[in-house]
Design an enzyme around this catalytic site. Structure first.
Site, PDB file in Angstrom:
ATOM      1  N   ASP A   1      42.648  72.306  32.552  1.00 22.09           N
ATOM      2  CA  ASP A   1      43.906  73.214  32.046  1.00 22.09           C
ATOM      3  C   ASP A   1      45.127  72.448  32.803  1.00 22.09           C
ATOM      4  OD1 ASP A   1      45.154  74.823  30.586  1.00 22.09           O
ATOM      5  OD2 ASP A   1      44.846  76.337  32.050  1.00 22.09           O
TER       6      ASP A   1
ATOM      7  N   GLU B   1      39.482  78.361  20.213  1.00 20.21           N
ATOM      8  CA  GLU B   1      40.679  79.072  20.060  1.00 20.21           C
ATOM      9  C   GLU B   1      41.942  77.967  20.075  1.00 20.21           C
ATOM     10  OE1 GLU B   1      37.790  81.702  21.368  1.00 20.21           O
ATOM     11  OE2 GLU B   1      38.651  80.032  22.371  1.00 20.21           O
ATOM     12  N   ASN B   2      41.684  76.728  20.317  1.00 22.33           N
ATOM     13  CA  ASN B   2      42.669  75.684  20.592  1.00 22.33           C
ATOM     14  C   ASN B   2      43.230  75.525  19.078  1.00 22.33           C
ATOM     15  OD1 ASN B   2      41.291  74.161  23.338  1.00 22.33           O
ATOM     16  ND2 ASN B   2      42.913  75.731  23.171  1.00 22.33           N
ATOM     17  N   TRP B   3      42.509  75.858  17.977  1.00 20.42           N
ATOM     18  CA  TRP B   3      43.000  75.813  16.442  1.00 20.42           C
ATOM     19  C   TRP B   3      44.318  76.453  16.271  1.00 20.42           C
ATOM     20  CZ3 TRP B   3      40.757  71.727  14.075  1.00 20.42           C
ATOM     21  CH2 TRP B   3      39.480  71.627  14.340  1.00 20.42           C
TER      22      TRP B   3
END
Length: 243
Positions: free
Chosen positions: A21, A68-70
């Site tokens: 991250d 979730e990164n979409w």
């Protein structure tokens, strides 16, 4: 022979998982677009993979892209997919030369055909390599993984391959994406965030965690070495009491 998830080396973790991250913040702090940080972060992976054999880490799992990164901007998502294709193309020969065994976990159905093809080619090329076992989580989410595993398990019950009475906590892991891997001993998250973000939820039940302030593009082999040495001093009882 199944891997015992609770066996571990005398010193240091055997399996390290990393939530990489901070790429975007690293780039923005330098007045650059977020994708610049992702490119810098991709370069950092090689250094981390290279140091693993020298510190006793046999298995390395990295969180590259979550389900979730979409939700990120279309520009960033497209740039990340392009980066993944370029990374695999560029690194395939070197990973194979160093004896690294590469696996991908996550749902591939949403990924484009070219990327999926490159992933499969890299897995096939390195499948017999004896070195570091590198697992890349791509379009991966822990809840999604458990849901997909449960569907496969339920289908086997419906088909008569598995009896409902035989389903227990030892059964589900055989249906997870990570079924051939030991559970992680140490999970590291960079960038100062103290959450697990849907990463290896089932597998990390007894993992040790390290939440560090370093942004991923600044993470070094020396820092990984230090964290693994710190892990070696911990008293891991898995719910028991040592006498």
């Amino acid at each position: 022979m199944p891997i015992d998830p609770y066996s571990e080396p005398a010193v240091g973790p055997r399996h390290v998982a990393i939530i990489m991250d901070g790429n975007g913040r690293w780039a923005q702090a330098r007045g650059r677009p977020r994708l610049f940080g992702h490119h810098a972060g991709a370069k950092r992976v090689r250094e981390v993979v290279d140091v693993c054999p020298t510190i006793g880490v046999k298995y390395l799992t990295i969180f590259a892209f979550s389900t979730e990164n979409w939700k990120r901007t279309q520009v960033e998502v497209a740039g990340l997919m392009s980066l993944f294709r370029r990374y695999i193309t560029k690194e395939t020969r070197e990973l194979h030369r160093r004896g690294v065994r590469v696996r991908f976990i996550g749902d591939r159905l949403r990924l484009d055909a070219k990327l999926v093809g490159l992933m499969g080619e890299l897995e096939d090329l390195t499948k017999d390599n004896p070195g570091v076992q590198l697992t890349i989580a791509l379009n991966y989410g822990g809840r999604d993984e458990v849901a997909r595993a449960t569907k496969r398990l339920a289908q086997d019950v419906a088909d008569g391959k598995l009896l409902p009475k035989d389903v227990d906590e030892e059964t589900l892991p055989r249906y997870l994406d990570t079924h051939v891997l030991p559970d992680p001993d140490l999970v590291i998250r960079t960038s100062g965030e103290a959450r697990i973000s849907n990463f290896l939820l089932w597998q990390s039940a007894y993992a040790e965690y390290e939440f560090i302030d370093t942004l991923w593009p600044d993470f070094t082999a020396a820092e990984l070495t230090r964290l693994c040495q710190s892990y070696g001093s911990r008293d891991r009882r898995f719910g028991a009491v040592k006498t």
